[in-house]
Scaffold this motif. Structure first.
Motif, short mmCIF file in Angstrom:
data_model
loop_
_atom_site.label_atom_id
_atom_site.label_comp_id
_atom_site.label_asym_id
_atom_site.label_seq_id
_atom_site.Cartn_x
_atom_site.Cartn_y
_atom_site.Cartn_z
N UNK A 44 0.25 44.08 -22.00
CA UNK A 44 1.64 44.16 -21.64
C UNK A 44 1.57 44.93 -20.05
N UNK A 45 2.69 44.47 -19.42
CA UNK A 45 3.06 44.50 -18.02
C UNK A 45 3.90 45.35 -17.66
N UNK A 46 3.78 46.65 -16.78
CA UNK A 46 4.83 47.35 -16.46
C UNK A 46 4.80 47.38 -14.95
N UNK A 47 5.83 47.18 -14.40
CA UNK A 47 5.86 46.99 -12.73
C UNK A 47 7.26 47.59 -12.15
N UNK A 48 8.22 48.08 -13.14
CA UNK A 48 9.40 48.72 -12.65
C UNK A 48 10.23 47.73 -11.88
N UNK A 49 9.89 46.31 -11.96
CA UNK A 49 10.57 45.21 -11.16
C UNK A 49 10.81 44.27 -12.26
N UNK A 50 11.21 43.16 -11.87
CA UNK A 50 11.61 41.93 -12.54
C UNK A 50 10.64 41.59 -13.71
N UNK A 51 9.36 41.68 -13.26
CA UNK A 51 8.02 41.44 -14.16
C UNK A 51 8.44 42.09 -15.44
N UNK A 52 9.13 43.22 -15.63
CA UNK A 52 9.11 43.82 -16.94
C UNK A 52 9.87 43.14 -17.92
N UNK A 53 10.95 41.91 -17.29
CA UNK A 53 11.64 41.03 -18.13
C UNK A 53 11.12 39.73 -18.61
N UNK A 54 10.06 39.62 -17.96
CA UNK A 54 9.19 38.19 -17.97
C UNK A 54 8.02 38.28 -18.97
N UNK A 55 7.91 36.93 -19.10
CA UNK A 55 6.60 36.86 -19.79
C UNK A 55 5.54 35.80 -18.96
N UNK A 56 4.33 36.04 -18.85
CA UNK A 56 3.56 35.35 -18.04
C UNK A 56 2.44 34.66 -18.89
N UNK A 57 2.30 33.56 -18.31
CA UNK A 57 1.16 32.74 -19.13
C UNK A 57 0.57 31.90 -17.95
N UNK A 58 -0.57 31.35 -18.32
CA UNK A 58 -1.37 30.11 -17.29
C UNK A 58 -0.43 29.26 -17.08
N UNK A 59 -0.59 28.78 -15.69
CA UNK A 59 0.41 27.82 -15.13
C UNK A 59 0.41 26.54 -15.92
N UNK A 60 -0.87 26.14 -16.51
CA UNK A 60 -1.00 24.96 -17.07
C UNK A 60 -0.06 25.07 -18.26
N UNK A 61 0.16 26.32 -18.99
CA UNK A 61 0.92 26.34 -20.18
C UNK A 61 2.50 26.01 -19.92
N UNK A 62 2.89 26.52 -18.72
CA UNK A 62 4.16 26.43 -18.36
C UNK A 62 4.37 24.91 -18.03
N UNK A 63 3.60 24.41 -17.30
CA UNK A 63 3.71 23.19 -16.98
C UNK A 63 3.65 21.95 -18.15
N UNK A 64 2.91 22.46 -19.12
CA UNK A 64 2.77 21.42 -20.23
C UNK A 64 4.11 21.49 -21.12
N UNK A 65 4.45 22.64 -21.13
CA UNK A 65 5.73 23.05 -22.03
C UNK A 65 6.87 22.19 -21.30
N UNK A 66 6.98 22.12 -20.05
CA UNK A 66 8.12 21.63 -19.50
C UNK A 66 7.88 20.14 -18.90
N UNK A 67 6.82 19.80 -19.11
CA UNK A 67 6.50 18.31 -18.48
C UNK A 67 6.41 18.37 -17.02
N UNK A 68 6.15 19.67 -16.37
CA UNK A 68 6.25 19.52 -15.16
C UNK A 68 5.12 19.61 -14.44
N UNK A 69 4.14 18.35 -14.49
CA UNK A 69 2.80 18.51 -14.09
C UNK A 69 2.63 18.60 -12.52
#
Ligand SMILES: Nc1ncnc2c1ncn2[C@@H]1O[C@H](COP(=O)(O)OP(=O)(O)OP(=O)(O)O)[C@@H](O)[C@H]1O
Ligand SMILES: [Mg+2]
Lengths: 418, 233
Positions: A216-241
C-alpha cells in the motif's frame, strides 16, 4: 641538535603550544567537516530533492500532460499518442547518461473498482518497479549493457507498507494507493478486482482482473488514488503493446544542465518531447549553491580565527623568548636559523592540528550530516592532505609576522640588564 | 712583538638625540692583553662592549677587529664574524632555560659549525662542571650558570673574550672561581675585555680604562708586559 632544540623548546612550553594546536584543530576540523559535508551532500542533496518528483517528463510530442500532475483525466483519449516502450533504453545513451539515475514509463488506464452502487473509476498505472532494461547500443563500449530501473528507483520517498513488486514478470500483483485501499478496506494480501471496459461509454466488453495487493502506497500525492501494476499488465489489459504514455526521468542535478538533458533525449526519441520541471530544478540548484556559499564563508571565518589564534600565540612566544632569541644570535645563529626554528615549530603545530582537526572534522561532519541533512557522511581520506595542507599553510602564514619580528630582535638586549 | 687586535676610531653611539653613551672614542687594544673597563653606571661600558662584540651598530666612527672593519658588515656578516672571533660572558649568565648545561654549550657549537658532544663535555669539565652536565639552568647555582656561560664562550675558541661584570651577580667564592678561569684564559693568550665595578678586579688586568659619560677619562697600563696604546682625541 636542531631537532633537540626544537623538541625541547616545544615540550617545555606545552600549554602555549596546546593553545596554538587547538586553534588550528578548530579551523581544520571545521574545514574538514564542511568540505566532507559539501562533497557528500552535493550528491545527497540531489537525492533529497528528488523526493519532489522526477525532474524530467518525457511525453509524446504535442501531448498536453501537465508537468508534475501525471494523473490527468483520460476520458477522451482516443487520439492519445504514445511513446514506444522499446525506445526507453535510448535515454541511457545520452552524453550525460551517468547522471540519469533512473526512469519509469507509465501507461495509464481508467478502470472500475467496487461493486454495484460503490463502483467507481480509478486510474490504473502500469509501470516498471525494478526492471532490467537492455541497452541495445550503448553510448560507449564501457557502459553496462543492462540498466536496472523503475519507479522504486526514482521515488525513494514513497511510503510503502507491505512490499514493492520486485519481480518484473509478476502479472498478478498490484500496489494500491492508500485512498483506494481505505475505500475498499483492502489489506496486504487481499485480492482486488478491477474491471476494464473496452467500450467505456457503454460499459461493455468487460474484462475482469484479479490482483493481489502486495503493498500500500502513501505519497500525499496523486499516487494515493491510483493502482500500480507492472507495465505488462496494463498493456495486456488494454491491448496497447509496447506503448507508454510518458516517462518520468530522474536526473542527478547539482548544477547539471537539465535543459541539455532534455534536448538530448529529444534527439534520441525524436517523436517525444522532454520537459524539465524547471522550478524544482532551479530551486534545487539555488539552495545547494547557497548552502555551499555559506559553508565556504564559515570555513573562511573559521580559518581566519585559527590563523589569528596561531598568530597571537606565536607573537606571545616570540616576545617571551626575546632573550633566548637574542642569545642564540649572540652565539652565532643567523636569521635563517631562527626563522627555521620558528617555522619548524609552526609546521609541527600545523601537522598535529591538521591530523586531529581531520579526525574531529569527520566526527563533526557526521553530526552535521545527521542533524541538517538527515544522512550520514562518508569519511573521505582524500581530505587528509587537504586538511594538512590548509592547517600547515595557515600556521606558516600566521607565523610570518611574528617570525619577522623575531629576526628583528637585536642581540644587544642580551648583554643589557633585565 | 705586540700587535693590536681591536681598534676603535672616533666611535660614537647615539640612542636618542641627547644620550650619547659612547662619545667619539678612539682607542686600540693589543692582542693577548687584558683590558679592564670601569666607570660609573650609565657611562657607556656595556654599550662599548656591545659594539666591540658585534651586537650593536655604531652611529659614527669605525671598529676594526683583526683587520676587519666590522662597522661595514651587515647583520648576518656580523653574526658570522662574532661566532668566529668573539666569546661573550654576561652578567646575567643567559642560558636557554629548557636546555641542559651540555646542550647550552652544544648550541653554540651548532650555530658555529657542527656539534661535538665530547668537546662540550670537556669544556664543562674544564670549568669544573663535569658533574652537572645534564642539569637545566634552573637547577644550577648562579656561579655554576656563569661557568656554563664561560664554557659556551670558549667552545668555539674565539680569540677575544668580552665579559660584562661576569662576577657582578656572584658571591665572593663563586666570583673567585670565575676570575681564576678568566686568568687562565688570559695566560693561554686570549684577548680579554672585562667590564667591572670592582676596583680589585679592575687591577687584575694589564690595562685599566675609565669611562665617564661615554668618554675615556683615564687609561693606565698596569702590566707593562702587555700594554695597549692609547690615542685620546
Ligand atoms: N637601548 C637603549 N636606548 C636608549 N638609551 C640606552 C639604551 N641602552 C643604553 N642606553 C643609555 O646609554 C647610556 C649608557 O648605558 P650603558 O648600559 O652602556 O651603561 P653602563 O656603563 O653599562 O652602566 P651600568 O654600569 O649600569 O651597567 C645610559 O645612559 C643608558 O640609559
Ligand atoms: Mg652595563
Amino acid at each position: 641538535m636542531f631537532l633537540r632544540i626544537l623538541w625541547k623548546s616545544l615540550s617545555k612550553r606545552k600549554s602555549r603550544i596546546a593553545i596554538a594546536v587547538i586553534s588550528v584543530i578548530m579551523g581544520a576540523a571545521i574545514a574538514t567537516a564542511l568540505l566532507s559535508v559539501s562533497l557528500d551532500v552535493g550528491e545527497k542533496v540531489g537525492y533529497e530533492f528528488r523526493k519532489y518528483g522526477a525532474n524530467l517528463m518525457v511525453v509524446p510530442e504535442s501531448d498536453t500532460i501537465e508537468v508534475g500532475f501525471p494523473g490527468v483525466d483520460f476520458g477522451s483519449v482516443t487520439e492519445q499518442r504514445y511513446i514506444n516502450e522499446s525506445d526507453l533504453w535510448k535515454i541511457k545513451t545520452i552524453f550525460w547518461r551517468n547522471n540519469v539515475l533512473g526512469f519509469a514509463p507509465i501507461l495509464y488506464q481508467v478502470v472500475s473498482i467496487g461493486e454495484g452502487e460503490d463502483e467507481q473509476n480509478v486510474v490504473l498505472a502500469g509501470t516498471y518497479f525494478s526492471k532490467d532494461i537492455e541497452i541495445i547500443e550503448p553510448y560507449s563500449s564501457n557502459d553496462p549493457l543492462i540498466f536496472n530501473t523503475g519507479i522504486q528507483e526514482i521515488s525513494p520517498w514513497w511510503k510503502v507498507s507491505g512490499n514493492w513488486i520486485e519481480d518484473q514478470n509478476d502479472t498478478t500483483s498490484s500496489m494500491v494507493g492508500i485512498n483506494v485501499a481505505e475505500k475498499l478496506n483492502l489489506e496486504i494480501g487481499d485480492t482486488l478486482t478491477i474491471r476494464y471496459y473496452a467500450n467505456y461509454e457503454e460499459l461493455t466488453n468487460e474484462t475482469v482482473y484479479n490482483l493481489k495487493v502486495k503493498g500500500i502506497v502513501e505519497t500525499d500525492g496523486n499516487e494515493d488514488n491510483q493502482i500500480f501494476v507492472n507495465l505488462q499488465v496494463a498493456q495486456d489489459l488494454t491491448g496497447r503493446n509496447d506503448k507508454v504514455h510518458m516517462i518520468q526521468v530522474s536526473a542527478l542535478c547539482n548544477a547539471c544542465p537539465v535543459d541539455t538533458f532534455a534536448e538530448e533525449i529529444e534527439g534520441k526519441i525524436t517523436y517525444a518531447e522532454a520537459r524539465t520541471v524547471k522550478q524544482l530544478v532551479s530551486a534545487e540548484m539555488n539552495i545547494l549553491g547557497k548552502i555551499e556559499d555559506m559553508m565556504f564563508l564559515v570555513t573562511i571565518v573559521a580559518l581566519l580565527a585559527s590563523a589569528l589564534g596561531v598568530m597571537t600565540t606565536m607573537t606571545t612566544s616570540v616576545i617571551e623568548r626575546q632573550k633566548e632569541i637574542g642569545l642564540m644570535k649572540s652565539v652565532g645563529a643567523e636569521d635563517k636559523k631562527i626563522v627555521s626554528l620558528f617555522l619548524s615549530e609552526a609546521s609541527i603545530i600545523g601537522v598535529i592540528g591538521g591530523i586531529f582537526g581531520y579526525i574531529i572534522g569527520i566526527i563533526l561532519s557526521q553530526f552535521i550530516g545527521l542533524s541538517v541533512f538527515n544522512t550520514s557522511i562518508t569519511p573521505r581520506f582524500e581530505i587528509i592532505p587537504i586538511a594538512l595542507g590548509i592547517s600547515v599553510g595557515i600556521t606558516l602564514l600566521a607565523s610570518a609576522l611574528p617570525v619577522r619580528r623575531a629576526t628583528k630582535i637585536e642581540p644587544a638586549i642580551v648583554l643589557r640588564g633585565e | 712583538m705586540t700587535k693590536e687586535i681591536i681598534r676603535l676610531i672616533n666611535l660614537t653611539k647615539l640612542y636618542e638625540k641627547d644620550t650619547r653613551p659612547i662619545n667619539n672614542i678612539t682607542v686600540s687594544m693589543n692582542k693577548g692583553a687584558w683590558t679592564s673597563i670601569m666607570g660609573p653606571s650609565g657611562s657607556g661600558k656595556t654599550t662599548l662592549l656591545n659594539l666591540i662584540g658585534c651586537l650593536d651598530s655604531a652611529t659614527k666612527g669605525s671598529i676594526h677587529i683583526n683587520g676587519t672593519e666590522i662597522t661595514k658588515l651587515n647583520r648576518n656578516q656580523l653574526t658570522k664574524f662574532r661566532r668566529e672571533n668573539i666569546g661573550l660572558i654576561f652578567q646575567q649568565y643567559h642560558l636557554v632555560p629548557y636546555l641542559t648545561a651540555v646542550e647550552n654549550v652544544m648550541m653554540a657549537q651548532y650555530y658555529h659549525s657542527f656539534v661535538e658532544e665530547s668537546e662540550a663535555v670537556d669544556a664543562l669539565k674544564r670549568v669544573g662542571l663535569g658533574h652537572r652536565l645534564k642539569h637545566v639552568p634552573a637547577h644550577l647555582s648562579g656561579g655554576e650558570q656563569q661557568r656554563v656561560c664561560i664554557a659556551r664562550a670558549l667552545i668555539n675558541e674565539p680569540e677575544i673574550l668580552l665579559a660584562d661584570e661576569p662576577t657582578g651577580n656572584l658571591d665572593q667564592k663563586n666570583g673567585e672561581v670565575v676570575l681564576k678561569l678568566i686568568k687562565e684564559l688570559h695566560k693561554e693568550g686570549h684577548t680579554i675585555v672585562l667590564v667591572t665595578h670592582n676596583p680589585d678586579i679592575g687591577r687584575l688586568g694589564d690595562r685599566l680604562i675609565n669611562l665617564i659619560d661615554g668618554k675615556i677619562s683615564s687609561d693606565s697600563i698596569i702590566n707593562k708586559m702587555k700594554y695597549g696604546i692609547i690615542k685620546e682625541v
